[in-house]
Design an enzyme around this catalytic site. Sequence first.
Site, PDB file in Angstrom:
ATOM      1  CG  HIS A 173      -4.072  -3.415   2.363  1.00 17.98           C
ATOM      2  ND1 HIS A 173      -3.133  -3.039   3.304  1.00 17.98           N
ATOM      3  CD2 HIS A 173      -4.674  -2.281   1.950  1.00 17.98           C
ATOM      4  CE1 HIS A 173      -3.175  -1.728   3.473  1.00 17.98           C
ATOM      5  NE2 HIS A 173      -4.101  -1.237   2.642  1.00 17.98           N
TER       6      HIS A 173
ATOM      7  CD  GLU B 251      -2.189  -6.152   4.767  1.00 17.03           C
ATOM      8  OE1 GLU B 251      -2.400  -4.973   5.073  1.00 17.03           O
ATOM      9  OE2 GLU B 251      -1.641  -6.492   3.697  1.00 17.03           O
TER      10      GLU B 251
ATOM     11  CB  CYS C  20      -0.991  -0.023   1.159  1.00 19.17           C
ATOM     12  SG  CYS C  20      -2.350   1.176   0.934  1.00 19.17           S
TER      13      CYS C  20
END
Length: 212
Positions: free
Chosen positions: A192, A194, A82
């Site tokens: 992202h 994650e 990001c």
Amino acid sequence: MAPRVVVLDYGSGNLRSAERALQRVGAHVEVTADPKAAKDADGLVVPGVGAYAACMEGLNSVRGARIIGERLAGGRPVLGICVGMQILFERGIEHGVLTEGCGEWPGTVERLDAPIVPHMGWNTVRTPEGSKLFAGLDEDTRFYFVHSYGVRKWELEPAEHIRPPLVTWADHAGDEFVAAVENGPLWATQFHPEKSGDAGAQLLRNWLTGLS
């Protein structure tokens, strides 16, 4: 042996989310700003959320640009996520204010030119042939984005005898922007991983595979 990964703690980013996601795919993870640990790890993750200028201020406070530069000079893997990807470029412009970035790639982070900003939610990406970052993932795989700014023009000129970076693109309401880059030991994503479920986990596994 599990690869040793440091998530760089410079006061910005989803540190614990990144830590947990990397642990789930088999990494031994430490969240720290310690320069020696960051330099010695098998892989370094540079997260980031929020304003470009604030992220650069935090990064500079822990000499993060130097840590990144020294790792890359030694061919040691770095993954930006990001705003952690955005600060790898030369500069960012937010609200008319220009902030110098790490300068690993030429280019400007600027506000997306779309009728709806921020770009928030799930989106597909357009990957280049030969991508290792997206290995094993289908073309219609979606990743989670949340950002108002991005790199809308890739400015690195091709160099003779040097393999060009692999650049992945995405589209938000007709505005194209860089979604990921693979450049030797330096990889980065605007989205992202994650927060991207199974797809993000596969992408992180692909990155970990390159650490050994």
